[in-house]
Write a protein that holds these residues in place. Sequence first.
Motif: not given
Length: 323
Positions: A36, A55, A22-24, A92, A61, A38, A51, A10, A19
């Motif tokens: 993941l 995270y 998106c990540v969730d 993202p 992550v 980022i 983030i 990402i 973002i």
Amino acid sequence: MTQKILSVIIPAYNVANYIVECVDSLLAQIPAPNELIIINDGSTDDTLARIEKRYAAQEQVHIVTIPNGGLGQARDYGIALAQGQYIFCCDPDDVVCEGFYQELSQTIATYPEVELFCFNSLMFEDGDPSRTYPKVQHHQFGLLRAQDIFRGLLHSGAYTSATWNYVLKKEIIDRFKLKYITRLHEDHSFTVEAFMRCRIAWVSKNLYYRQRIRSGSLTNGNKSESFFRQRYDAFVCSYGKLIALSEEMNEKAELRRLYLIHSFKLMIHLSLASGQRVPDYVMHAIYYFGKSLKPEGAVNWLLLRQPELYSNLVKVKRSLRKA
């Protein structure tokens, strides 16, 4: 240790407002030990702070900050760090729908020879998610040759080079040294090569990706003359790869025809949608390449034989649609 099936890359630049959603959407369905990654591409807003706060404590992550260099560089950097068998490059500010990972993992378990995993997508308006528009719509499903999927998308006009349009086996990226590299139009050559290098693919019947339409994004922001020139250069490079990687003469001729027609239409529509006249070099390319192509239909005949008239008719159609 259980092997990672999927690495999601990402790239993130000034997307603090998007973002997390998106990540969730990914974490809700992708279990450990999948990862993941980022890549904070030198954001100047509070993307990194958000983030890290949400995270940083999650082992799944990985957050990496690099100097701003654009989407291509960020994706290449993330792929180099990835440990998964498959790579998915997600934008993202978009959303991945439930069921994506479940079908991907089941498909890989059943057909380990699959190198490319494809699915349907749509666009939705920022601020009004209920307003949606079709994006990539496949018309053939299941286990298929990757080139047949490519041909089908070109034929239906549904092809997009967007890198979030598929999941790709990392072995293909490593073996053929696939790179995004450039800041603009970074995915055109990469995606053509992905479809041409892969052999076996799986196409899902399901819709797994929602692309956000928002003002100020790279896709929908104001475009300079340099943007259009680089888009044309990306077309030339991608077309060259397509020709080099086409094996059978009959297949080469048909893919060549479909890719050229699709690309010409996209470059014309992109220019007109931005309020610009179609660049002369695009018109010259249509006359040069198009003279040897079989149009197969009135619209394509007009495009290849009278591109100025085709462009003017598209412009009129766009103005009537807005009225």
